[in-house]
Design a protein around this motif. Structure first.
Motif, PDB file in Angstrom:
ATOM      1  N   ARG A 296       0.942  -0.645  -0.035  1.00 25.97           N
ATOM      2  CA  ARG A 296      -0.067   0.224   0.284  1.00 25.97           C
ATOM      3  C   ARG A 296       1.389   1.218   0.198  1.00 25.97           C
ATOM      4  O   ARG A 296       1.846   1.567   0.594  1.00 25.97           O
ATOM      5  CB  ARG A 296      -0.933   0.038   1.278  1.00 25.97           C
ATOM      6  N   HIS A 297       0.528   2.381  -1.066  1.00 22.76           N
ATOM      7  CA  HIS A 297       1.403   3.454  -1.243  1.00 22.76           C
ATOM      8  C   HIS A 297       0.485   4.389  -1.111  1.00 22.76           C
ATOM      9  O   HIS A 297      -0.825   4.530  -2.012  1.00 22.76           O
ATOM     10  CB  HIS A 297       2.633   3.357  -2.091  1.00 22.76           C
ATOM     11  N   ILE A 298       0.562   6.090  -1.193  1.00 27.65           N
ATOM     12  CA  ILE A 298       0.454   6.735  -1.501  1.00 27.65           C
ATOM     13  C   ILE A 298       1.594   7.830  -2.968  1.00 27.65           C
ATOM     14  O   ILE A 298       2.763   7.612  -2.481  1.00 27.65           O
ATOM     15  CB  ILE A 298       0.163   8.015  -0.305  1.00 27.65           C
ATOM     16  N   LEU A 299       0.455   7.856  -4.343  1.00 26.00           N
ATOM     17  CA  LEU A 299       1.252   8.650  -4.866  1.00 26.00           C
ATOM     18  C   LEU A 299       0.291   9.779  -5.679  1.00 26.00           C
ATOM     19  O   LEU A 299      -0.271  10.060  -6.005  1.00 26.00           O
ATOM     20  CB  LEU A 299       1.493   7.821  -6.275  1.00 26.00           C
ATOM     21  N   VAL A 300       1.146  11.019  -5.077  1.00 27.02           N
ATOM     22  CA  VAL A 300       1.178  11.926  -5.674  1.00 27.02           C
ATOM     23  C   VAL A 300       2.097  12.157  -6.716  1.00 27.02           C
ATOM     24  O   VAL A 300       2.844  12.610  -6.655  1.00 27.02           O
ATOM     25  CB  VAL A 300       1.055  13.659  -4.711  1.00 27.02           C
ATOM     26  N   ASN A 301       1.378  13.125  -7.787  1.00 28.73           N
ATOM     27  CA  ASN A 301       2.174  13.424  -8.945  1.00 28.73           C
ATOM     28  C   ASN A 301       1.859  14.851  -9.103  1.00 28.73           C
ATOM     29  O   ASN A 301       0.452  15.364  -9.569  1.00 28.73           O
ATOM     30  CB  ASN A 301       0.736  12.642  -9.927  1.00 28.73           C
ATOM     31  N   ILE A 302       2.809  15.277  -9.183  1.00 34.11           N
ATOM     32  CA  ILE A 302       2.561  17.081  -8.848  1.00 34.11           C
ATOM     33  C   ILE A 302       1.997  17.544 -10.354  1.00 34.11           C
ATOM     34  O   ILE A 302       1.148  18.130 -10.366  1.00 34.11           O
ATOM     35  CB  ILE A 302       3.685  18.143  -8.661  1.00 34.11           C
ATOM     36  N   THR A 303       2.356  17.077 -11.674  1.00 31.23           N
ATOM     37  CA  THR A 303       1.747  17.672 -13.067  1.00 31.23           C
ATOM     38  C   THR A 303       0.208  17.004 -13.062  1.00 31.23           C
ATOM     39  O   THR A 303      -0.347  17.730 -13.729  1.00 31.23           O
ATOM     40  CB  THR A 303       2.890  17.442 -13.869  1.00 31.23           C
ATOM     41  N   ASP A 304       0.039  15.746 -12.514  1.00 32.36           N
ATOM     42  CA  ASP A 304      -1.133  15.884 -12.746  1.00 32.36           C
ATOM     43  C   ASP A 304      -1.895  16.116 -11.572  1.00 32.36           C
ATOM     44  O   ASP A 304      -3.505  16.289 -11.796  1.00 32.36           O
ATOM     45  CB  ASP A 304      -1.527  14.405 -12.460  1.00 32.36           C
ATOM     46  N   PHE A 305      -1.396  16.337 -10.920  1.00 31.02           N
ATOM     47  CA  PHE A 305      -2.260  17.850  -9.844  1.00 31.02           C
ATOM     48  C   PHE A 305      -3.723  16.463  -9.131  1.00 31.02           C
ATOM     49  O   PHE A 305      -5.180  16.687  -8.396  1.00 31.02           O
ATOM     50  CB  PHE A 305      -3.176  18.753  -9.962  1.00 31.02           C
ATOM     51  N   HIS A 306      -2.800  15.214  -8.877  1.00 31.46           N
ATOM     52  CA  HIS A 306      -4.027  14.407  -8.055  1.00 31.46           C
ATOM     53  C   HIS A 306      -3.476  13.173  -6.679  1.00 31.46           C
ATOM     54  O   HIS A 306      -1.781  13.521  -6.856  1.00 31.46           O
ATOM     55  CB  HIS A 306      -4.518  13.089  -9.112  1.00 31.46           C
ATOM     56  N   ARG A 497       5.811  13.242 -13.314  1.00 31.44           N
ATOM     57  CA  ARG A 497       5.492  12.554 -13.934  1.00 31.44           C
ATOM     58  C   ARG A 497       4.820  13.524 -15.365  1.00 31.44           C
ATOM     59  O   ARG A 497       3.812  13.419 -15.351  1.00 31.44           O
ATOM     60  CB  ARG A 497       4.369  11.141 -13.992  1.00 31.44           C
ATOM     61  N   THR A 498       5.543  14.248 -16.413  1.00 29.11           N
ATOM     62  CA  THR A 498       4.388  14.055 -17.828  1.00 29.11           C
ATOM     63  C   THR A 498       4.212  13.229 -18.270  1.00 29.11           C
ATOM     64  O   THR A 498       3.923  13.607 -18.884  1.00 29.11           O
ATOM     65  CB  THR A 498       5.624  14.796 -18.338  1.00 29.11           C
ATOM     66  N   ALA A 499       4.552  12.110 -18.562  1.00 30.08           N
ATOM     67  CA  ALA A 499       4.033  10.906 -19.160  1.00 30.08           C
ATOM     68  C   ALA A 499       4.369  10.028 -17.958  1.00 30.08           C
ATOM     69  O   ALA A 499       4.717   9.789 -17.646  1.00 30.08           O
ATOM     70  CB  ALA A 499       5.223  10.686 -20.522  1.00 30.08           C
ATOM     71  N   TYR A 500       2.941   9.415 -17.724  1.00 27.72           N
ATOM     72  CA  TYR A 500       2.836   7.737 -17.023  1.00 27.72           C
ATOM     73  C   TYR A 500       1.540   7.252 -18.094  1.00 27.72           C
ATOM     74  O   TYR A 500       0.839   7.772 -18.551  1.00 27.72           O
ATOM     75  CB  TYR A 500       2.618   8.492 -16.137  1.00 27.72           C
ATOM     76  N   THR A 501       1.975   5.932 -18.024  1.00 28.33           N
ATOM     77  CA  THR A 501       0.678   5.134 -17.674  1.00 28.33           C
ATOM     78  C   THR A 501      -0.409   4.408 -17.333  1.00 28.33           C
ATOM     79  O   THR A 501      -0.277   5.260 -15.875  1.00 28.33           O
ATOM     80  CB  THR A 501       1.428   4.191 -18.313  1.00 28.33           C
ATOM     81  N   GLU A 502      -1.027   4.232 -17.052  1.00 32.10           N
ATOM     82  CA  GLU A 502      -2.096   2.877 -17.214  1.00 32.10           C
ATOM     83  C   GLU A 502      -2.546   2.025 -17.289  1.00 32.10           C
ATOM     84  O   GLU A 502      -2.151   1.696 -18.055  1.00 32.10           O
ATOM     85  CB  GLU A 502      -3.209   4.065 -16.934  1.00 32.10           C
ATOM     86  N   ALA A 503      -2.460   0.422 -16.161  1.00 33.76           N
ATOM     87  CA  ALA A 503      -2.499  -0.289 -16.989  1.00 33.76           C
ATOM     88  C   ALA A 503      -3.713  -0.458 -18.130  1.00 33.76           C
ATOM     89  O   ALA A 503      -3.042  -1.396 -18.983  1.00 33.76           O
ATOM     90  CB  ALA A 503      -3.398  -1.102 -15.585  1.00 33.76           C
ATOM     91  N   GLN A 508      -0.289   8.721 -20.732  1.00 35.08           N
ATOM     92  CA  GLN A 508      -0.820  10.003 -19.976  1.00 35.08           C
ATOM     93  C   GLN A 508       0.154  11.044 -20.362  1.00 35.08           C
ATOM     94  O   GLN A 508       0.708  10.807 -20.249  1.00 35.08           O
ATOM     95  CB  GLN A 508      -2.201   9.914 -18.994  1.00 35.08           C
ATOM     96  N   PHE A 509      -0.337  12.036 -20.904  1.00 35.71           N
ATOM     97  CA  PHE A 509       0.984  13.578 -20.675  1.00 35.71           C
ATOM     98  C   PHE A 509      -0.085  14.593 -19.968  1.00 35.71           C
ATOM     99  O   PHE A 509      -0.865  14.791 -20.083  1.00 35.71           O
ATOM    100  CB  PHE A 509       0.834  13.544 -22.386  1.00 35.71           C
ATOM    101  N   ARG A 510       1.425  14.794 -19.299  1.00 38.16           N
ATOM    102  CA  ARG A 510       0.696  16.283 -18.420  1.00 38.16           C
ATOM    103  C   ARG A 510       1.507  17.590 -19.175  1.00 38.16           C
ATOM    104  O   ARG A 510       2.667  17.626 -19.365  1.00 38.16           O
ATOM    105  CB  ARG A 510       0.534  16.107 -17.393  1.00 38.16           C
TER     106      ARG A 510
END
Length: 536
Positions: A296-306, A497-503, A508-510
């Protein structure tokens, strides 16, 4: 610069054959001659790790021996470095040509000993690069305060010497699903670049449903090329195009209104070469965080604002966030730590920088300004403002701290989530709820504000309370500051991450909100990383 994917196999094979021939012709009948050991000792003397490794193994070769094991190691290594470009690494950094020059210079067992050490040095460079990145984050930007989980060089050599060579090299890159998906996305965009990209850009500032004309056709063709629409002959901004634009907006962190405004068209007109560079930067960033993230972990993506809660690799909670403003001393740093507790009905201990830079000037104009804050002396006592001449103080001499007691309007809201760190960054509630409706949400002094802090708290407490909602609300209703320890502390990873993936779904791009990825890409380019066009 776009480089075609070169077929380096011929060079690699030539080098492998040359190495094998050299070893067979130079090394004496004695397995390790005295001269060979001297060559190893001399070459390794200036490198503590290599010197310790070869001393411990009796100065025996792991690369240049005549046996089948050393041959497999050489072959596996040469095969691995031939694929360095596929990982977004600079191929010239592990140049077989450079090693070939040294091969031709070998004329004795002593020279061969030096070559043995050189191959180990090259191996260690490659192993570190592909495991934990070629750049040092703190050298790029002061907000990159991440501690990279470097492996011991000597332990890496020890492990390699005892392992199956091919299997060892396969296990070196990050094994995270994100890295594997980024590798796949990289290949996809290399093929896009080779195929000429997505076609002409859309020559318009704004396009709305119902519009017609050449720009609408350009938009249609670009959306088709990107995979958001099926090929069609429509020339009107119809319902199909509106839905395609919404899907594009969703994948790029934009307001999903279906209108191709300036922000949306700006994103649509970005070329695949730029996206490819973002993916390569994301791969380097993934190498910096190549460690267990936590079940279990918390992920904060600054560029995604989530902010997200991840359990066993799956998303279990997601909420909008506000991050630090893109201004000096306010940008949210990138690091990992462990959340230990939450504070319900928190007191806000105003940071010294905010007290002196923002509030002291207000107090000098009006001693009763910011009346929601208490003045506190060095003994923790609340000091009345009456009779204090604030104009006598400077930012350096101001003798008070400022605090805001628990209340509905507290700057931290009604709960904060603590992972104690030297940067004084944490997650918290906020009374400024309207900011979460913004598309771009960089407004804070550096901490991360959550749109749904109560639900976030319930998610964390569900692991330790039968009734997490009831428990939380009971503490909240007291109005008193209450600390609640997490029985299972949770790793927190603040990433960018300005580029990241989802399963499932598209990459995704930001936007590069702080300009950090631009700096990283420049540093990667300076190190020899090049965009590649991949045919086939």
């Amino acid at each position: 610069m776009i480089a075609a994917v070169g077929l380096k196999r011929l060079t690699i094979v030539t080098l492998a054959l040359a190495c094998a021939f050299l070893i067979a012709s130079v090394q004496s009948a004695v397995a390790q001659s005295v001269q060979f050991k001297q060559g190893v000792a001399e070459a390794a003397a200036s490198d503590r790790d290599l010197a310790a490794f070869y001393k411990a193994n009796g100065y025996r070769p792991i690369w240049t021996g005549k046996g089948a094991t050393d041959k497999r190691r050489r072959a596996a290594f040469l095969d691995a470095i031939s694929e360095a470009g596929a990982h977004g690494l600079p191929e010239g950094r592990y140049s077989p040509e450079t090693l070939g020059v040294n091969l031709r210079a070998v004329g004795s067992d002593r020279d061969l000993g030096r070559l043995e050490v050189q191959m180990s040095q090259l191996f260690l460079r490659y192993a570190r690069d592909i495991q934990t990145g070629i750049l040092t984050p703190s050298d790029i930007d002061e907000g990159l305060v991440r501690e990279v989980p470097y492996r011991s060089r000597q332990a890496t050599l020890d492990a390699f010497a005892k392992s199956s060579p091919a299997g060892f090299f396969r296990a070196l890159p990050p094994t995270s699903p994100e890295y594997a998906r980024l590798m796949k996305a990289k290949l996809e965009f290399e093929r896009l670049v080779a195929g000429g990209g997505w076609g002409p850009r859309v020559a318009a500032d704004v396009l709305k449903p119902g519009a017609t004309g050449a720009a609408v056709i350009q938009l249609r063709d670009r959306l088709v090329a990107m995979g958001y629409m099926r090929r069609n002959a429509g020339a009107t901004y119809d319902d199909r195009m509106t839905e395609a634009v919404r899907a594009f907006q969703e994948d790029h962190g934009l307001a999903t209104d279906g209108v191709a405004g300036p922000g949306t068209l700006g994103m649509i007109n970005i070329e695949p070469e730029t996206r490819l560079a973002q993916i390569i930067v994301a791969m380097e960033r993934e190498r910096w965080i190549n460690m267990p993230k936590g079940k279990r972990h918390i992920l904060v993506n600054i560029t995604d604002f989530h902010a997200r809660v991840i359990d066993d690799g799956k998303l279990t909670f997601k909420t909008r966030s506000v991050v630090g403003k893109n201004a000096d001393d306010r940008r949210t740093p990138e690091f990992s730590d462990v959340m230990e507790h939450m504070v319900i009905n928190p007191t806000w201990y105003v940071p010294r920088s905010i007290t002196t830079k923002e509030y002291l000037p207000l107090l000098q104009k009006n001693p009763y300004a910011v009346g929601n804050l208490n003045l506190v002396n060095s003994r923790g006592q609340v000091i009345p403002r009456e009779g204090i001449d604030f104009t006598q103080f400077t930012a350096q001499s101001f003798p008070f701290d400022m605090r805001e007691p628990p209340n509905q309007g507290n700057a931290l809201g009604l709960v904060k989530f603590m992972f104690p760190n030297r940067y004084n960054i944490y997650l918290h509630d906020t009374p400024a709820k309207s900011l979460f409706a913004r598309e771009k949400r960089d407004f804070s002094h550096g901490c991360v504000r959550l749109n749904d802090p109560f639900d976030f708290a319930y998610t964390l407490l569900a692991r330790q309370e039968r009734d997490p909602v009831g428990f939380f609300q009971a503490q909240l209703s007291t109005g008193r500051e209450t600390y609640v320890d997490l029985k299972e502390p949770v790793p927190v990873h603040i990433i960018y991450r300005t580029a990241y993936t989802e399963a499932k779904g598209r990459t995704q791009f930001r936007n590069d909100v702080y300009g950090r990825d631009a700096k990283i890409w420049q540093a990667l380019s300076d190190a020899g990383v090049a965009l590649r066009a991949h045919q086939g």
